[in-house]
Design an enzyme around this catalytic site. Sequence first.
Site, PDB file in Angstrom:
ATOM      1  N   GLU A 101       0.632  -1.423   0.045  1.00 53.36           N
ATOM      2  CA  GLU A 101       0.117   0.013   0.077  1.00 53.36           C
ATOM      3  C   GLU A 101       0.832   1.269  -0.158  1.00 53.36           C
ATOM      4  OE1 GLU A 101      -2.822  -0.340   3.097  1.00 53.36           O
ATOM      5  OE2 GLU A 101      -4.040  -1.675   1.983  1.00 53.36           O
ATOM      6  N   GLU A 158      -5.856  -7.826  -0.462  1.00 51.90           N
ATOM      7  CA  GLU A 158      -6.365  -7.777   0.941  1.00 51.90           C
ATOM      8  C   GLU A 158      -7.866  -7.219   0.274  1.00 51.90           C
ATOM      9  OE1 GLU A 158      -4.896  -4.958   3.699  1.00 51.90           O
ATOM     10  OE2 GLU A 158      -2.874  -5.716   3.301  1.00 51.90           O
TER      11      GLU A 158
END
Length: 476
Positions: A188, A292
């Site tokens: 991320e 995710e």
Amino acid sequence: MAYIKVSGTKLVDKDGNEIILRGAGLGGWMNMENFISGYPGCEFQIRAALADVVGKEKSEFFFDKFLEYFFSDADAVFFKSLGLNCIRLPFNYRHFEDDMNPRVLKPEGFKHLDRVIDLCAKHGIYTILDLHTAPGGQNTDWHADAGTHIANFWVHKDFQDRAIWLWQELAKHYKDNTWIAGYNPLNEPTDPYHTRVIDFYDRVYQAIREIDPDHALFLDGNTFASDFSHFGDSHKKWENAAYSIHDYSVFGFPSSPESYASTETQKRRLRRSYEKKRQWMDERGLCVWNGEWGPVYARKQYEGDKTDKINEERYRVLQDQLEIYNKDRLSWSIWLYKDIGFQGMVHVSLDTPYMTLFKDFLAKKHRLAVDAWGADETWVRPVYQPLINLINQEIPAKFQNLYPHPVWKLTDRIGRLSRIILISEFLVQEWAEHFRGKSEQELDEIARSFSFDNCLHRDGLNKILTENAQLVGKSA
Ligand SMILES: O[C@@H]1[C@@H](O)[C@H](O[C@@H]2CO[C@@H](O[C@@H]3CO[C@@H](O)[C@H](O)[C@H]3O)[C@H](O)[C@H]2O)OC[C@H]1O
């Protein structure tokens, strides 16, 4: 056994047969997180505080035991029994390198990572290595373990150089291991300029390839793995690479704008948000991995009678997301395998030494909403509302949308800075004080709370995952 490779939109084995990876992330393990393991703030803060309270040796003993119990053979057997075939392994760079001794490899960092990779391999489970926390912090959130909302990784070249160095060390160590499905070089990223992330990927790609020409790379999009819109033609430079989205849906969280009834409109919104994240890959015929996703769940001790109803809704979100993924033959890794009861497939039982010791403290954390993930801020809203009002009154709207807007709205930013960073800081020592005077045996028992036999199973979630793992398996 041969390496898994990327071929067009698919992951394939050596004969070109499609492999669909279905599994979960082992978050909260080699990168501990506040809501997963029940501490406030960041991992580096609680490690320092515990060392202050019980001494360095005992503190290291506790964390080592925690790492050992968190994933053992029994976990791998259970995971495999659900029909899942891959575990994403997030880790913190600090296991391998000390900030005060940069670029000197800590060989002990491999102890548990090797152990779990081998355990998984023994049970036929692939792993994906995920650098979840890079020097300086590659994103603005708690899980970058930087203690701040400024992602300094993007403004100090040396932090990037150190991450490159680490990937070369990891590649040297793992290059021959074919049970590793690939490397996920950076979790991320949040690069406000959207260009430095691409430059970093160019560098890390070259650095890994100098040592390891074989493993697939899974590259996260910018802004929490949601945005590839600035990637242009960069994929042409990267071979054997897949692209990772994180497909969290607002419907799976307490902040959902409405209750989820699986209506056509809601399902369209789910799909639209997912399609937007993968648009760049779809336009170019590239391989997508959902690294995710997944709702969070209500807990009886906090949500009381409403718990079951809320969780039924969350399972509907889960089911509808899987329906979309199945159609697309998508490889996915749900967040999260194990935690203290908010999102995990298995969770530490409330009657364990850890949960008993921290019962009141955890209730306070919940009340103060100091974990950003899925926080219910109802109780503290009146405290922060005046700050929101002040900013709205004094700061022109055009200056309010600071990156990572629009993922962070004004209220998110205030919550992150004032609760998740500031208030949490005051709670760190209180967390550590719970351990004062504990013997090694007691520390061992507390850590053992996280072992598989001390965990309950979130059956509703596991059932849906199993059914869908098989479904995708059959159509493959
Ligand atoms: O360690 C994990 C971490 O990787 C993960 O990070 C969060 C991912 O979601 C981010 O917000 C989402 C961005 O996309 C929008 O479409 C969604 O609606 C948002 O929820 C969030 O800011 C990140 O921190 O989260 C869980 C951690 O345990």
